[in-house]
Scaffold this active site. Structure first.
Site, PDB file in Angstrom:
ATOM      1  N   LYS A 296      -7.663   5.228  18.685  1.00 13.02           N
ATOM      2  CA  LYS A 296      -6.722   5.127  18.537  1.00 13.02           C
ATOM      3  C   LYS A 296      -5.434   5.339  19.325  1.00 13.02           C
ATOM      4  O   LYS A 296      -4.825   4.749  19.866  1.00 13.02           O
ATOM      5  CB  LYS A 296      -6.489   5.563  17.197  1.00 13.02           C
ATOM      6  CG  LYS A 296      -4.634   5.092  16.585  1.00 13.02           C
ATOM      7  CD  LYS A 296      -4.983   5.790  15.250  1.00 13.02           C
ATOM      8  CE  LYS A 296      -2.683   5.224  13.793  1.00 13.02           C
ATOM      9  NZ  LYS A 296      -2.767   6.384  13.302  1.00 13.02           N
TER      10      LYS A 296
ATOM     11  N   ARG B  69       0.799  -1.336  -0.304  1.00  9.86           N
ATOM     12  CA  ARG B  69      -0.086  -0.106  -0.006  1.00  9.86           C
ATOM     13  C   ARG B  69       1.070   1.515   0.284  1.00  9.86           C
ATOM     14  O   ARG B  69       0.777   2.085   0.418  1.00  9.86           O
ATOM     15  CB  ARG B  69      -1.008  -0.092   0.935  1.00  9.86           C
ATOM     16  CG  ARG B  69      -1.906  -0.742   1.223  1.00  9.86           C
ATOM     17  CD  ARG B  69      -2.686  -1.235   2.607  1.00  9.86           C
ATOM     18  NE  ARG B  69      -4.199  -0.151   2.998  1.00  9.86           N
ATOM     19  CZ  ARG B  69      -4.035   0.073   3.882  1.00  9.86           C
ATOM     20  NH1 ARG B  69      -3.374  -0.155   5.130  1.00  9.86           N
ATOM     21  NH2 ARG B  69      -4.652   1.203   3.963  1.00  9.86           N
TER      22      ARG B  69
ATOM     23  N   THR C  11      -2.790   3.156  22.027  1.00 12.91           N
ATOM     24  CA  THR C  11      -1.302   3.137  22.595  1.00 12.91           C
ATOM     25  C   THR C  11      -0.983   2.986  24.039  1.00 12.91           C
ATOM     26  O   THR C  11      -0.241   3.356  24.395  1.00 12.91           O
ATOM     27  CB  THR C  11      -0.594   4.353  21.527  1.00 12.91           C
ATOM     28  OG1 THR C  11      -0.740   4.346  20.340  1.00 12.91           O
ATOM     29  CG2 THR C  11       0.644   4.623  21.283  1.00 12.91           C
TER      30      THR C  11
ATOM     31  N   GLN D 220       4.546   3.875   7.462  1.00 12.42           N
ATOM     32  CA  GLN D 220       4.835   2.704   9.243  1.00 12.42           C
ATOM     33  C   GLN D 220       5.442   1.562   9.232  1.00 12.42           C
ATOM     34  O   GLN D 220       6.142   1.419  10.526  1.00 12.42           O
ATOM     35  CB  GLN D 220       3.237   2.556   8.405  1.00 12.42           C
ATOM     36  CG  GLN D 220       2.379   3.676   8.319  1.00 12.42           C
ATOM     37  CD  GLN D 220       1.402   3.615   9.677  1.00 12.42           C
ATOM     38  OE1 GLN D 220       1.861   3.081  10.706  1.00 12.42           O
ATOM     39  NE2 GLN D 220       0.611   4.345   9.073  1.00 12.42           N
TER      40      GLN D 220
ATOM     41  N   HIS E  84       9.789  -4.973  16.935  1.00 11.90           N
ATOM     42  CA  HIS E  84       8.621  -4.983  17.055  1.00 11.90           C
ATOM     43  C   HIS E  84       8.045  -6.533  16.765  1.00 11.90           C
ATOM     44  O   HIS E  84       8.218  -7.615  17.774  1.00 11.90           O
ATOM     45  CB  HIS E  84       7.519  -4.125  17.692  1.00 11.90           C
ATOM     46  CG  HIS E  84       6.266  -5.377  18.601  1.00 11.90           C
ATOM     47  ND1 HIS E  84       4.748  -5.855  17.530  1.00 11.90           N
ATOM     48  CD2 HIS E  84       6.084  -5.284  19.959  1.00 11.90           C
ATOM     49  CE1 HIS E  84       4.477  -5.801  18.075  1.00 11.90           C
ATOM     50  NE2 HIS E  84       4.796  -5.690  19.535  1.00 11.90           N
TER      51      HIS E  84
ATOM     52  N   HIS F 196       8.500  -0.944  14.090  1.00 12.36           N
ATOM     53  CA  HIS F 196       7.529  -1.640  13.455  1.00 12.36           C
ATOM     54  C   HIS F 196       8.264  -2.844  13.696  1.00 12.36           C
ATOM     55  O   HIS F 196       7.700  -4.222  13.514  1.00 12.36           O
ATOM     56  CB  HIS F 196       7.120  -1.304  12.944  1.00 12.36           C
ATOM     57  CG  HIS F 196       5.898  -2.176  11.752  1.00 12.36           C
ATOM     58  ND1 HIS F 196       4.456  -2.455  12.176  1.00 12.36           N
ATOM     59  CD2 HIS F 196       5.956  -2.785  10.360  1.00 12.36           C
ATOM     60  CE1 HIS F 196       4.499  -3.260  11.616  1.00 12.36           C
ATOM     61  NE2 HIS F 196       5.143  -3.271  10.301  1.00 12.36           N
TER      62      HIS F 196
ATOM     63  N   GLN G  81      -1.263  -0.378  25.630  1.00 13.97           N
ATOM     64  CA  GLN G  81       0.218  -1.008  24.900  1.00 13.97           C
ATOM     65  C   GLN G  81       1.057  -0.177  26.488  1.00 13.97           C
ATOM     66  O   GLN G  81       1.837  -1.459  26.581  1.00 13.97           O
ATOM     67  CB  GLN G  81       0.521  -0.430  23.722  1.00 13.97           C
ATOM     68  CG  GLN G  81      -0.444  -0.975  23.168  1.00 13.97           C
ATOM     69  CD  GLN G  81       0.187  -0.982  21.444  1.00 13.97           C
ATOM     70  OE1 GLN G  81       0.603   0.565  20.714  1.00 13.97           O
ATOM     71  NE2 GLN G  81       0.490  -1.951  20.613  1.00 13.97           N
TER      72      GLN G  81
ATOM     73  N   TYR H   3      -9.675  -1.949  15.222  1.00  8.87           N
ATOM     74  CA  TYR H   3      -8.912  -0.609  14.351  1.00  8.87           C
ATOM     75  C   TYR H   3      -8.700  -0.718  12.755  1.00  8.87           C
ATOM     76  O   TYR H   3      -8.804  -0.017  12.334  1.00  8.87           O
ATOM     77  CB  TYR H   3      -8.073  -0.061  15.338  1.00  8.87           C
ATOM     78  CG  TYR H   3      -7.727   1.862  14.769  1.00  8.87           C
ATOM     79  CD1 TYR H   3      -9.058   2.690  14.907  1.00  8.87           C
ATOM     80  CD2 TYR H   3      -6.484   1.710  14.106  1.00  8.87           C
ATOM     81  CE1 TYR H   3      -8.103   3.826  14.060  1.00  8.87           C
ATOM     82  CE2 TYR H   3      -6.095   2.863  13.347  1.00  8.87           C
ATOM     83  CZ  TYR H   3      -6.725   3.871  13.471  1.00  8.87           C
ATOM     84  OH  TYR H   3      -6.217   5.075  13.017  1.00  8.87           O
TER      85      TYR H   3
END
Length: 275
Positions: free
Chosen positions: A199, A132, A203, A137, A145, A142, A206, A182
């Site tokens: 959203k 995409r 966070t 992102q 993790h 990311h 988390q 989400y």
């Protein structure tokens, strides 16, 4: 000269599991398959994928994303209820070493493997970002993790499994119920996404998750009849604390910056009106 004289090196057998039952689970007999998956994943999302997408328009993938996120939500709900039943039955910080009981061992090993399987499928998150063209992102947070959770869970199950991971799986799967809900709704486009209000709270959830995991793990390790080795305990504690720092940094960058920009826009609007 005696054959016993000289430097001796430890014999490492990475294929040997703590419990033989582990080797009968998919991807668990040797490190090879999981290392190949991780290598292909990183190679694709960092090199091959972006190169293939340079001259292509980003894919929308609406149907694929709806199906993928729906499956993740259902699977996460399944894990939440499974781990919750285990916690209610055995306690939040059990002293008894259930992994040493043959009647309990297979269930604990399979429960951890289910969590590991979720970490493998979640690698698709990044693949969809690449397709995409959501390059913003694909951050260090990311990639780190997703990579460390997959390989770390595999190693934990392979070499030092314990039901202390059940609480981690419970909290993390609960977070993922909301997170993938989400993502699934967001795939429907801006008209739906603008109504999704949680959203920012996700966070925060988390961050609370990591604090709870650290506290629980310390208490569980001190209370258990079969605590992990100092190396395993240090890795899990340190890695969770590192996640906490990374996510806290992400939170501050994402939401404090937006608040500052919003305030600047309001001030600019007022100045324009006065002029």
């Amino acid at each position: 000269m005696s054959a016993d004289v000289g430097i001796r090196f430890p014999v490492w057998d990475l294929s040997k599991s703590q419990y033989e039952e582990t080797d009968f689970l998919p991807l668990m007999s040797t490190p090879g398959p999981v290392m190949v998956i991780l290598a292909v994943y990183l190679l694709y999302v960092l090199k091959i994928g972006p190169a293939l997408m340079v001259k292509r328009e980003p894919y929308k993938l609406t149907t694929v994303l709806l199906l993928y996120n729906a499956i993740q939500v259902v699977y996460s709900i399944y894990l939440v209820q499974k781990y919750l039943r285990h916690l209610l039955q055995h306690g939040l910080v059990p002293k008894t070493c259930f992994i040493n009981q043959e009647s309990e061992r297979n269930e604990i090993l399979f429960s951890i493997w289910l969590y590991f399987a979720a970490k493998v499928t979640e690698l698709l998150d990044t693949v969809f970002f690449v397709l995409r063209k959501k390059d913003n992102q694909i951050t260090f947070l990311h990639l780190y993790h997703h990579s460390i959770m997959m390989i770390g869970t595999w190693a934990y199950l392979k070499y030092w499994p314990s039901d202390t991971l059940v609480f981690i799986g419970f909290l993390n799967s609960l977070v993922h119920v909301f997170m993938y809900t989400y993502y699934g709704l967001s795939a429907l486009g801006p008209r739906v996404a603008k109504y999704i209000f949680w959203k920012k709270y996700m966070t925060k959830f988390q961050l609370v998750q990591f604090v709870c995991i650290i506290i629980h793990y310390i208490v569980a390790v001190r209370n258990s009849e079969c605590p992990p080795s100092s190396g395993v305990a240090t890795f899990i504690g340190t890695n969770t604390a590192f996640f906490l720092i990374l996510f806290l940094h992400f939170y501050r960058q994402s939401y404090n910056r937006r608040k500052t920009i919003s305030n600047e826009n309001v001030s600019a609007t007022k100045c324009n009106k006065e002029l």
